[in-house]
Each structure stands twice: as structure tokens, then as C-alpha cells.
Design an enzyme around this catalytic site. Structure first.
Site, PDB file in Angstrom:
ATOM      1  N   SER B  23       0.823  -1.211   0.000  1.00 42.59           N
ATOM      2  CA  SER B  23       0.000   0.000   0.000  1.00 42.59           C
ATOM      3  C   SER B  23       0.860   1.265   0.000  1.00 42.59           C
ATOM      4  O   SER B  23       1.872   1.345   0.684  1.00 42.59           O
ATOM      5  CB  SER B  23      -0.899   0.009   1.230  1.00 42.59           C
ATOM      6  OG  SER B  23      -1.653   1.192   1.268  1.00 42.59           O
ATOM      7  N   LYS B  47      -3.508   2.653  -2.336  1.00 39.76           N
ATOM      8  CA  LYS B  47      -3.015   3.587  -1.320  1.00 39.76           C
ATOM      9  C   LYS B  47      -4.121   3.785  -0.291  1.00 39.76           C
ATOM     10  O   LYS B  47      -5.298   3.824  -0.624  1.00 39.76           O
ATOM     11  CB  LYS B  47      -2.627   4.911  -1.991  1.00 39.76           C
ATOM     12  CG  LYS B  47      -2.256   5.993  -0.995  1.00 39.76           C
ATOM     13  CD  LYS B  47      -1.082   6.847  -1.434  1.00 39.76           C
ATOM     14  CE  LYS B  47      -0.630   7.759  -0.295  1.00 39.76           C
ATOM     15  NZ  LYS B  47      -0.031   7.016   0.832  1.00 39.76           N
ATOM     16  N   GLY B  74       1.968  11.245   4.599  1.00 42.33           N
ATOM     17  CA  GLY B  74       0.900  11.797   5.434  1.00 42.33           C
ATOM     18  C   GLY B  74      -0.488  11.429   4.949  1.00 42.33           C
ATOM     19  O   GLY B  74      -1.432  12.202   5.112  1.00 42.33           O
ATOM     20  N   CYS B 130       1.153   3.343  11.017  1.00 44.25           N
ATOM     21  CA  CYS B 130       1.940   4.394  10.364  1.00 44.25           C
ATOM     22  C   CYS B 130       2.701   5.191  11.423  1.00 44.25           C
ATOM     23  O   CYS B 130       2.104   5.624  12.414  1.00 44.25           O
ATOM     24  CB  CYS B 130       1.043   5.316   9.561  1.00 44.25           C
ATOM     25  SG  CYS B 130       1.954   6.660   8.780  1.00 44.25           S
ATOM     26  N   GLY B 219      12.637  -0.380   2.708  1.00 41.54           N
ATOM     27  CA  GLY B 219      13.694  -0.869   1.818  1.00 41.54           C
ATOM     28  C   GLY B 219      14.701  -1.734   2.560  1.00 41.54           C
ATOM     29  O   GLY B 219      14.412  -2.272   3.633  1.00 41.54           O
ATOM     30  N   GLY B 245       8.668  -5.676   3.552  1.00 40.15           N
ATOM     31  CA  GLY B 245       9.777  -4.905   4.105  1.00 40.15           C
ATOM     32  C   GLY B 245      11.085  -5.236   3.410  1.00 40.15           C
ATOM     33  O   GLY B 245      11.676  -6.276   3.675  1.00 40.15           O
ATOM     34  N   GLY B 267       7.266  -2.804  -1.979  1.00 35.87           N
ATOM     35  CA  GLY B 267       7.048  -1.367  -2.105  1.00 35.87           C
ATOM     36  C   GLY B 267       8.283  -0.691  -2.665  1.00 35.87           C
ATOM     37  O   GLY B 267       8.397  -0.452  -3.864  1.00 35.87           O
TER      38      GLY B 267
HETATM   39  C1  FMN Z   1       6.078   6.205  -0.362  1.00 33.97           C
HETATM   40  C2  FMN Z   1       5.443   5.219   0.563  1.00 33.97           C
HETATM   41  C3  FMN Z   1       4.099   5.386   0.904  1.00 33.97           C
HETATM   42  C4  FMN Z   1       3.486   4.480   1.754  1.00 33.97           C
HETATM   43  N1  FMN Z   1       2.174   4.648   2.059  1.00 33.97           N
HETATM   44  C5  FMN Z   1       1.527   3.697   2.794  1.00 33.97           C
HETATM   45  C6  FMN Z   1       0.132   3.782   3.024  1.00 33.97           C
HETATM   46  O1  FMN Z   1      -0.548   4.678   2.559  1.00 33.97           O
HETATM   47  N2  FMN Z   1      -0.448   2.801   3.765  1.00 33.97           N
HETATM   48  C7  FMN Z   1       0.263   1.745   4.275  1.00 33.97           C
HETATM   49  O2  FMN Z   1      -0.313   0.877   4.906  1.00 33.97           O
HETATM   50  N3  FMN Z   1       1.590   1.648   4.061  1.00 33.97           N
HETATM   51  C8  FMN Z   1       2.238   2.588   3.344  1.00 33.97           C
HETATM   52  N4  FMN Z   1       3.591   2.459   3.118  1.00 33.97           N
HETATM   53  C9  FMN Z   1       4.311   1.307   3.682  1.00 33.97           C
HETATM   54  C10 FMN Z   1       4.433   0.178   2.657  1.00 33.97           C
HETATM   55  O3  FMN Z   1       3.169  -0.343   2.333  1.00 33.97           O
HETATM   56  C11 FMN Z   1       5.302  -0.938   3.203  1.00 33.97           C
HETATM   57  O4  FMN Z   1       4.722  -1.474   4.351  1.00 33.97           O
HETATM   58  C12 FMN Z   1       6.691  -0.462   3.522  1.00 33.97           C
HETATM   59  O5  FMN Z   1       7.131   0.430   2.534  1.00 33.97           O
HETATM   60  C13 FMN Z   1       7.706  -1.594   3.654  1.00 33.97           C
HETATM   61  O6  FMN Z   1       7.883  -2.279   2.469  1.00 33.97           O
HETATM   62  P1  FMN Z   1       9.066  -1.972   1.416  1.00 33.97           P
HETATM   63  O7  FMN Z   1      10.338  -2.013   2.170  1.00 33.97           O
HETATM   64  O8  FMN Z   1       8.929  -3.043   0.385  1.00 33.97           O
HETATM   65  O9  FMN Z   1       8.789  -0.615   0.869  1.00 33.97           O
HETATM   66  C14 FMN Z   1       4.229   3.382   2.274  1.00 33.97           C
HETATM   67  C15 FMN Z   1       5.558   3.232   1.928  1.00 33.97           C
HETATM   68  C16 FMN Z   1       6.175   4.126   1.081  1.00 33.97           C
HETATM   69  C17 FMN Z   1       7.614   3.916   0.738  1.00 33.97           C
END
Ligand code: FMN
Ligand code: FAD
Ligand code: FAD
Ligand code: FMN
Ligand code: FES
Ligand code: FES
Lengths: 259, 306, 306, 259
Positions: B23, B47, B74, B130, B219, B245, B267
Site C-alpha cells: 500500500s 493507497k 501523510g 503508520c 527498503g 519490508g 514497495g
Molecule cells: C512512499 C510510501 C508510501 C506508503 N504509504 C503507505 C500507506 O498509505 N499505507 C500503508 O499501509 N503503508 C504505506 N507504506 C508502507 C508500505 O506499504 C510498506 O509497508 C513499507 O514500505 C515496507 O515495504 P518496502 O520495504 O517493500 O517498501 C508506504 C511506503 C512508502 C515507501
């Protein structure tokens, strides 16, 4: 590409028109025409701007004073610093490098300047509201201009002027940037005359590198897949000329221009 | 060459492969969800949507650093009404679509879920985790076992869709949160949300870079932490886990699955490798499975446990 | 070229520059401390010492991953008696040496501090924050404000040396820990210890790599989190902060100082850049200061705060 | 260098002596003579071993059965996997590439095999307790051997045999590995005869890459600065031949050998 904003010192500022200033700063980053940077003013905001001057070790952006951010930029003085990150996006494909036409509307002309400088036998068309708003007049001596009020060149829009050219001259390719409604009509004309065309789009941006999804246009990311798109791509982009995405992420009808 | 089976059944949702768009990444429009699906994702998440429209924080909202990204978007989103328009006719996406729902009050969650109920979502994910949006997630106390139980129960009552509870890597007692979610009727745990928050400072400007100053870390930096969370949660609950993650390669995905994840969210990987990361990760998993005589991805879920 | 002044006064300890060897890296012998000093560190910290000798966890105890390192050394150390022999004649090191003291009970800390009291240490650091050693730190509940207050007070009573309390980045209420330490008479906060814990799995072996399965995360992955912790603690307490976590360049060190650190610890950086990282970081700081018209490092402590 | 252990399949196992087996595995990693790997047996432990065979795409380690870990290794069969990470350490400096002598004691010989294969006109001296413990006898046909019990070659130690050679032959350099007490005496002899010498040390290791400080020898890290040291370095290393560091980190007197 740099990952985080890098502070650069403004080494020169040119007034291009009453509403547009060009800010020059030293930078060793390499840009292709049509690429952009995210410009950061600490504690304020960060916004995208096309590189309008690519020189050795020095680049420039031309900024139209529009809202809070661009006003803050216009208040900067030589010696002040701003943050930049980039280059971002896919610029213009300049393989067709001669006998082309660029069609710029308003500040959109900023994206096309570096195209003009790279190519040969370029017909430059610029449309503005009035004489004083015309940009880069010294830089491109033989531009064809038009104004809404007729104060310079043809009285009419860049689309009208472009249409005039199309009937008498054959172009191998057209590059355009300006209000989206204008570009829609340039695209229509290009299709009619079977000329290749590339368009530089504007959308509200956040990340600038293809992650946040804010700059979507029908599944294409303006920041990464674009900002430049060709006719084939535009054909698949139903939102071109029709829908934009607000800061909230809401997809709403385009009214006149992105702005 | 034997056939490699990457398909998984996640709470009765059939996924052709275990990769899921996380998301907040690219999930703003139906068109983008469709594109991500075409690029190989087994499912996609929108999102997060709140009751009212939100502009979110000012830019910069997302930045990269050596070991991943920091974001403080946000929860910018068009609100549930506009979202319901955007995500109509979800069958166009041709992959299961997960709705992500946020709120400041229990009631908000309920309203958003109701507002989206006519649409073809395959599951509801609620991030209670969050770390950088005032009024939401950790900053609103939603990351306690009790709040998790209450919010999850409320949503459980009003939807028959599978409910996924997304948890924070920050919380030492992560297993009790996961258990609270399970007890309240959650169908899966999404582990994890972004970590921290963290900060990056530009030393020339002498200022934090993000406009909100701090943002969630994602990341590579997050991967070992996320992996440990999934490993621990796997022992604590019986419902499936979506491991998220720092996944950007097939090896990373397999690590997560062996830690106990039934599916994996991606993500920041989109930043590292582009939108076709889903395809790439699936190919890398298949190749590894081929070379190591594993035919069925389901057979190695939790394999790293004794 | 104006003279750049990197010197800092940390709780009346004169440091020629703000870089300090973090505890647990290379701090096993006096000879190594000396070498680190010769390679430019402003001060050095010994590996943590407990009352009794400890073998620690089995290998693998330290591994690298894309974004840093994971370690679960498990406080292997020779115990206070042998340590007192090893660290006799500390003046040989010719840089201030900080003793790191750990224990399972309040009493252990006291005994170790007493056992080292005849030696020429410049300060006592107490890490109440290790995330991966049963009986110690977070796994022994030492990471609460109350435990922090009690242990710090007990040590405060028996030594006139500056006492540094080392805190964990895991704890959401990090500022209340720092305040508890300050209230108990700590002279500085060391922020932070390793994060997590995290896990790496080898997918061919289908096993966690570390013998303890999980370990603390350090290096690049930790930096934004550590930076945020220091930024927050700077607002919460008046005593100086030693910023530790992911520092491997002069820029990183300056970021940490602008966040509010009076000095910076370096650990994993030794892996990235070798033992002479201290010198390199100092040179990079000096060069940046030169270019940016900053003559005195002390003048930019906390500069990123409004 | 790889950061995390990589599982490799044992493709061949040779018995070198009743107590020593060589394990071969495929690997594309490049090793210099004297470098080592950390060998991981999941759930058990991880320990350092020198590469004793460097072949195209295939390397070998020779392991003396000593305690829990090496016994577990000896129980491995062809087809089993073990984890390795490396290469680690600074190997021998082979610039002096002919008219040299290698002096190996016991399993220390494993570190010297690859040196012998790279150089020309090498005098190989190996000491063992008894005939059956002599290693690599087929690999190096014209080795000079000695045994404590006289069951093969000279009755005496490698040091004795080496001393005999020094009086009659001039070497440009000496490479040695074996029990530390033995190496101390080799070093003394080299100094007396003014011959260059390099010594490969053993210390208990944890990280293997210069971070944990476990393998200290007078401020030098055996894993990273070594395991090979030259005479100039050894002169500054008071602990050489005298002190080792236990698993607890306690610095204690060396008794006979590291083991
Ligand atoms: C730019 C950005 C926006 C995100 N927005 C949300 C969000 O709206 N809702 C949510 O549950 N997680 C949000 N996340 C968290 C991601 O869904 C995910 O849990 C997190 O990035 C870890 O995974 P990754 O390391 O593969 O990015 C966001 C992450 C990023 C980088
Ligand atoms: C790829 C790209 C290149 C651009 N190049 C230039 C350029 O060379 N020169 C120039 O003057 N302007 C350029 N712009 C537009 C520029 O980013 C906006 O003019 C600027 O953000 C307005 O900010 P403001 O606060 O002054 O005005 P606001 O009052 O915030 O906005 C005025 C209008 O600008 C648009 N806008 C605001 N922020 C963004 C954003 N982040 N991305 C896209 N549109 C936005 C909105 O539609 C809004 O209606 C470019 C935009 C994009 C997307
Ligand atoms: C750089 C280096 C290269 C080596 N190369 C070889 C080799 O090629 N062949 C070989 O057989 N052995 C080699 N060794 C020694 C080998 O690591 C030990 O024999 C092995 O660890 C013993 O393990 P164990 O559990 O069987 O015995 P244990 O009962 O644990 O130990 C027996 C003895 O080995 C020593 N030892 C144990 N662990 C280590 C360690 N991690 N580092 C250093 N010493 C240790 C201890 O002093 C102990 O007294 C090398 C050691 C080092 C440091
Ligand atoms: C191998 C290793 C061992 C450590 N041992 C200790 C220790 O004994 N005591 C302690 O307080 N911190 C210990 N730490 C934590 C460090 O002192 C430091 O807080 C942490 O590594 C973050 O800094 P860095 O990112 O610069 O490494 C250890 C860290 C590592 C990597
Ligand atoms: S601005 Fe974020 S994807 Fe384009
Ligand atoms: S084994 Fe860790 S420093 Fe040498």
C-alpha cells in the site's frame, strides 16, 4: 542521479519576462533535453522544473511566478542556495534531429529550449498572451511568435500558427510543451498531417522517481515514463487532455490547463 | 524441467504468485493497479483511504538514502467518496485488489469500509501502524493490542471480506498485537509497515529534508527487522502472514516465505528495480526453486523454523 | 586557510575531535584501543565488561547484509578481573578511554565499576539497551525509565567519573529514558545501541544465519533512526549526546552533530572503511567546514533545530 | 568477497592422513595463497580454514579433526553442503617467487600448499608427529620430511630440519605455518641468517573481517591485517609466541600451540 537534494548556489539570475526568471547554478549533473529536477526550498516545499539551459558545468531553470513556491523562488538572490535532485524523467527522443518544429506555449517553452539547441533546421513557434510574456527572444533570433492580443506576431494561438506552417512546410517531427489543451490540438494536427510528435506533460509530483503514484496519467508515470510521451503512448492515455490528479490523489477533469 | 508452482491461496483469495504491491506505492489509480498487475504482481493494494480527503504533508515527502527510503506522505488520499469512484469496475485490474483503510477513530474505519463495500475488493487491509501521520496509526495509539482488537472487531462485524491487520516493526510486543488481531477475527497479518521514524538532514541547508522532518524507513534497511517480525509472528498466530519490508529480489522473497510469510508485499523494490520487479522476483524465485528441487512455493512457508 | 577546530569538551573530557570508537568494535585489548587512537579517534570505548567472564553466543555472531551488519555477539568478555589486568596502564592509549559496563542486576554494574575504579578510564558507559543478550539490556527489562533511573543512580553514587547512559533506538519513549538517565545524574546520553533485533536467513540452508538467530542491526540501516533519536533527545535533555549509528563519512558525522550530538560514535563504519575511518571522517569534516565557513565544530551542534 | 555464507556442495573428499580430510567444493571465488574462508555448519558453529587447493572453479580445505566442529565436518559426505564466506585476510606476499623455503608443521602445511604451487625452486620442509600424519606426500614428491618419532625422514622437528638446510643452502625467503612455538623458532633462525620470512598465524575468530577485535595480536587483526605477517610486523607484535585471546576475550599465555 542524486538521491537527496544537493544545495547549489544561484550564480546568476536573468529576467526572461516580467513573470519569468531564469536561475543559473553550477552543477556537474548531466541532463538530456526534457529532463527535470526537483527544486527544494528548505522548510517550504519541493517542486519540479525542467532544465532550460544546459551549459558546461552550469544549468538553468526558468520559473514562472505562479503561487507560493515560485514566488519564493523569485525572491531568491544571486548567492542564495536552493536544493536540487535529479535528473529525473525521460526527455525528448532526438533521433529525428533536423527539419523539426517545436511548439511552445507560455512557460512550456522552457522545456523546448534545449531541444532547439541540439537540433538542426528547427522551426520554433512560441505562443504567449502578450508581447512582454514572450520568452528567449534574444536566444532564438528567428522564432515565429504569436500573441493572444496581437501585440507581437500573429494574433492567435500557437496552434493557429502551427496549423499555418503545416500547410506550407513538411516537418519530420514536432516537439511541444505548453498548456495541455494546446498540446491536445497540436497532437490532433500532427495526426492529421501524419507527423511524428512528442509532448511534455505536467502533473503534480511528489517523489519524482516513480514510486508514489501521484503523477499518474492513465497508468503512465509522468515523472518516470515521461514527462515526454509520443503519439503511440498518448493514444493509450485516456487522461491526456482530460483528467489530472490533485494533491489529494483525486482524479478530476482538467480545466483549461494543469494549473 | 518440472513445473514450478508459485500460486498461493491467501484467505481464499487465489494468487497466481505470492507477490503483492504494498500500500502507498503506485496505488493511486485503477490504471496504475492494472499496470502493476500486468507487470506480474499476484495481487495489488491501493493507497490507504480515509473518510475525508487529505492533502498529506508537503514535499519533500519521499526521499532515498543509502539503505532504502524515508517517507512521510501523510496519507494524502481523495477520501472514501472519490475513491469509490476511482475504484469502480475493479475487475478491469484482473488481479485481486486489496483495499487499504485508515482512520483516526474506530468509526472512520467502519465508514470507509462501508463506503467501499459495493466495490470488488478482495480484502480489507487496516494499517494501524503508520509512524509519521498525526491522528493515525502509532501517533494515535492504534498500535496497542487493545486498540487493535477494537478496531479489528468493528470491521470484522461489517464485512465478509478477509481482513488483514498491518502491524508496525517498531513495537517490541509485536506478537501480542498480532494475537489481538487474530482474536478479533482478522484473517491475516501484514507485517510490516515502515519503521522508525527516521530522519535525514541536509548539512548545507542545516535542515531535515522531509517537510514533516521525520518519515518511515523502508527498503533494505527494514528487511532484517521485517524478517524477524514475520518469524516471530509465525510462531504466535495461526492465520497467514503477508511479509513486507525490503524485498527486492527472489532471494529476499524466499527468505520472507521461509520465515513464515504466505505472500510478500513489495514497495520500495519498485524504486530499486522498476515496476516489473514483480515479474523479476517471480522469475528469480522460480529459478531458485528449479535449481533447488522445490516445486511448490507453499511447501517452504515457514521452512526456516526448526 | 583558517584553522578548523574539531576539538570538543565532553563532560570535561578533552577530545581532539568528536569521533569515538563505539563499544564492541575492536575494543578487546589495550593494544587495539591504542591503534584506533593512532588512527584518529578522539576517544575509544572498550567492549562491554560484565562481572563474570562470558563466552557469548556461538558463531556466526556478526554478519553483513546489504544495508549494514547484524550482530549477536552476546557480550563475550573476560569478566571484570581479567579486564582490570588488560586495561591497566591505560595512559599507553594516549586518548581518553571509556569503560563500558554491563550487568544483569543493578549490583553487577556496581561491582564492575568498582572493579575498574583503580584504572584510568575517563568515563563509564552503561548500555541498558542490547537487544539480543538474554539477561542483559532490553531482554532484562533494563530499557524502562524506572530501571534506567535505578541503575544510573546506583552507579552515580559510587563514581566521580562521567556516566554515559546508552539507549536503544527500539524504544518509542526514548526521550523518557533519556530524561530518567539525566534525572539520575547521568552526564551524557549515548544514542543509540543496535536496533531490532533483525534476522537474515540463508535460503539454501533454510536457517537463520546467526547462531542466536537474531541480532542487532547497525550501519547504514540504522543511521536515519539514530539521527531521529538524537534529534528528539536533544530537545528533551540538557546533557550532551554521543550520536552513534551508521556513521561512516564526514557528512554523516556532521548530520549527527547538527541533530544535536556533541560527539559521534563509530562502529560498523570500521567495516565499511577500515580502522583509519576516524582519520578519514575527521578530514572530511574539516574539508566541509573549510568549504562552508565553519571554523568550530562546537558551533554547529544542534544546528538542524529551528 | 561475499558478505553472507554461501552454501556450497562438497564435490569430493580426500583422506590426507588418518586425522586430516580435504573437502572440495565448486566455487568461483578467487583466492590468494594464505587467504581463508569462514566455514559454517548451520545450527552448529562457524570456523576459519585456509584454502589448501586452488583450482579452476574448485577449491579445497584440509581439515584436522580436533574438536566438535572439525568432527562434524569430518562426518560430512560428498553431496552434503556447508556454508562458506570469504576470501578473507591478507595472504602471502609472493613477490619473492623462487629459491624459497616453506616450513610446515602439522596441519599448518595446509596454508603452504598453494604457496608451493605458485613458486619456483621451492624447498618444502614438513614436520609431523609420525609417518601417517605426513600430509600431501603424493602432491609434493620431493618434500623433506621429519617426524617426532623418526618413523619417516629425520627424527626431530621441522625447526631442526630447517636449521640443517640453512647452513648449507641460501634461501631468498621463508614461508612458515604451524604451531606458534615452532614458528617462533623459525623466525629466530631467519633473523640469524638474515632471510626474509612470512608467518601465518592462528587466532580464535568471530567476524573474520576486522570488526569484532577477537583475533587481536598486539593490535594487529589476524583476520584482516594477517593471517600472514612478515618479520618487521612480528617485531612489533609482543604477543607473537606468547599470548592468545580466548573466546571470552581474555588474553592468556600461549601454551605450546594455539590449540
Ligand atoms: C512512499 C510510501 C508510501 C506508503 N504509504 C503507505 C500507506 O498509505 N499505507 C500503508 O499501509 N503503508 C504505506 N507504506 C508502507 C508500505 O506499504 C510498506 O509497508 C513499507 O514500505 C515496507 O515495504 P518496502 O520495504 O517493500 O517498501 C508506504 C511506503 C512508502 C515507501
Ligand atoms: C515535469 C515538470 C516540469 C516543470 N517545469 C517547469 C518549468 O520549467 N518552469 C516552470 O515555471 N514551471 C514548471 N513546472 C510547473 C511547476 O512545477 C509549477 O509551476 C510550480 O510547482 C508551481 O508552484 P507554486 O507553489 O508557485 O504554485 P501553486 O499555487 O502551488 O500551483 C500553481 C499550479 O501549478 C501546478 N503545480 C503545483 N505543484 C506542482 C508539482 N509539484 N508538479 C506539477 N504541477 C504542479 C498545479 O497544477 C497548480 O495549479 C513543471 C512541472 C512539471 C511536472
Ligand atoms: C586463519 C586460520 C586458518 C585456519 N586454517 C585451518 C586449516 O586449514 N585446517 C585446519 O584444520 N584448521 C585450520 N584452522 C584452525 C581451525 O579453525 C580450528 O582447528 C577449528 O576451529 C577447530 O574447531 P573444533 O571445534 O573442531 O575444535 P575446538 O575444540 O573448538 O578447538 C580446538 C582448538 O582450535 C582453536 N580454535 C577453535 N576455533 C577457532 C577459531 N574460530 N579460530 C581460530 N582458532 C580456533 C582453539 O584454540 C582450540 O583450542 C585455521 C585457523 C585460523 C585462524
Ligand atoms: C559487532 C558489534 C558488537 C557490539 N558490541 C557492543 C557492546 O558490547 N556493547 C555496546 O554497548 N554496544 C555494542 N555494539 C553496538 C555499537 O556500540 C553501536 O552502538 C552500534 O553498532 C551502532 O553504531 P554503528 O552503526 O556505527 O555500528 C556492538 C556493535 C557491533 C556491530
Ligand atoms: S511523482 Fe511519484 S510516481 Fe511520479
Ligand atoms: S575475527 Fe573479528 S576482528 Fe578478527
Amino acid at each position: 542521479m542524486i538521491e537527496q537534494p544537493m544545495m547549489v548556489k544561484i550564480c546568476d539570475i536573468w529576467g526572461e519576462s516580467p513573470g519569468v526568471k531564469t536561475f543559473f547554478f553550477e552543477s556537474q549533473l548531466r541532463f538530456d533535453p526534457g529532463q527535470f529536477v526537483m527544486v527544494w526550498i528548505p522548510l517550504l516545499d519541493e517542486k519540479p522544473f525542467t532544465i532550460s539551459y544546459i551549459q558546461d558545468g552550469c544549468i538553468g531553470i526558468s520559473v514562472l511566478k505562479r503561487g507560493v513556491f515560485t514566488t519564493a523562488l523569485h525572491n531568491k538572490k544571486t548567492g542564495d542556495t536552493i536544493g536540487i535532485r535529479g535528473p529525473y524523467g525521460r526527455g525528448f527522443d532526438l533521433k529525428t534531429n533536423s527539419d523539426v518544429c517545436v511548439v511552445g506555449g507560455g512557460i512550456g517553452m522552457a522545456s523546448l529550449t534545449t531541444v532547439v539547441e541540439r537540433l538542426k533546421r528547427v522551426t520554433v513557434i512560441q505562443g504567449a498572451r502578450t508581447l512582454t510574456e514572450l520568452l528567449y527572444q534574444k536566444r532564438f533570433k528567428d522564432m515565429h511568435v504569436c500573441t493572444d492580443d496581437g501585440s507581437a506576431g500573429l494574433k492567435g494561438t500557437a496552434v493557429d500558427l502551427f496549423a499555418n506552417f503545416l500547410v506550407k512546410q513538411q516537418f519530420r517531427k514536432v516537439y511541444t510543451c505548453g498548456p495541455e489543451r494546446m498540446m491536445v490540438r497540436v497532437v490532433e494536427l500532427c495526426k492529421k498531417y501524419a507527423v511524428e510528435c512528442e509532448v511534455s506533460l505536467e502533473r503534480y509530483m511528489k517523489c519524482g522517481f516513480g514510486v508514489c503514484g501521484q503523477c499518474d496519467c492513465s497508468g503512465k508515470l509522468v515523472c518516470k515514463d515521461g514527462p515526454v510521451f509520443d503519439l503511440q503512448e498518448l493514444d493509450m492515455m485516456g487522461d491526456f487532455g482530460k483528467m489530472i490528479i490533485r494533491k489529494t490523489g483525486e482524479r478530476v477533469p482538467l480545466n483549461g490547463s494543469v494549473h | 524441467m518440472s513445473r514450478i508452482d508459485l500460486s498461493v491461496n491467501l484467505c481464499n483469495i487465489q494468487l497466481t504468485n505470492p507477490t503483492i504491491l504494498a500500500s502507498g506505492i503506485l496505488g493511486t489509480t485503477k490504471a496504475l493497479l492494472k499496470r502493476v498487475g500486468e507487470n506480474g504482481a499476484g495481487a495489488v493494494t491501493i493507497k490507504s483511504i480515509s473518510r475525508e480527503p487529505r492533502e498529506g504533508h508537503k514535499n519533500p515527502t519521499v526521499i532515498a538514502f543509502e539503505a532504502g527510503m524515508l517517507n512521510a506522505v501523510g496519507y494524502s488520499n481523495p477520501g472514501v467518496e472519490a475513491a469509490a469512484r476511482e475504484f469502480a469496475n475493479l475487475e478491469d485490474v484482473r488481479k485481486p485488489v486489496i483495499a487499504s483503510v485508515v482512520g483516526t477513530q474506530k468509526d472512520d474505519f467502519v465508514r470507509v469500509v462501508e463506503g467501499l463495500s459495493a466495490l470488488k475488493f478482495s480484502a480489507i487491509e487496516i494499517p494501524l501502524s503508520c509512524p509519521h501521520t498525526p491522528g493515525f496509526g502509532l501517533l494515535a495509539g492504534q498500535g496497542t493490542p487493545q486498540a487493535t482488537f477494537e478496531i479489528t472487531s468493528a470491521i470484522r462485524r461489517i464485512t465478509r471480506l478477509p481482513v488483514f491487520v498491518k502491524v508496525s516493526p517498531n513495537i517490541p510486543e509485536i506478537c501480542s498485537i498480532a494475537k489481538a488481531a487474530e482474536d478479533a477475527g482478522a484473517d491475516a497479518i501484514t507485517a510490516v509497515n515502515s519503521m522508525g521514524p527516521g530522519m535525514c538532514i541536509n548539512i548545507e541547508a542545516r535542515k531535515p529534508i522531509l517537510s514533516f522532518k521525520v518519515g518511515g524507513v523502508t527498503g533494505d534497511a527494514l528487511r532484517p527487522i521485517a524478517l524477524r517480525c514475520v518469524y516471530d509472528i509465525y510462531k504466535a498466530v495461526k492465520i497467514p502472514i503477508i511479509g513486507v519490508g525490503g524485498i527486492s529480489t527472489g532471494r529476499h522473497a524466499l527468505e520472507m516465505i521461509m520465515a513464515g510469510a504466505s505472500a510478500v508485499g513489495i514497495g520500495t523494490g519498485v524504486y530499486y528495480r522498476g515496476i516489473d520487479i514483480f515479474q523479476k522476483v517471480c522469475e528469480e524465485m522460480s529459478q531458485w526453486m528449479q535449481e533447488n528441487g522445490v516445486n511448490n512455493i507453499k511447501s517452504i512457508i515457514g521452512a526456516a523454523h526448526d
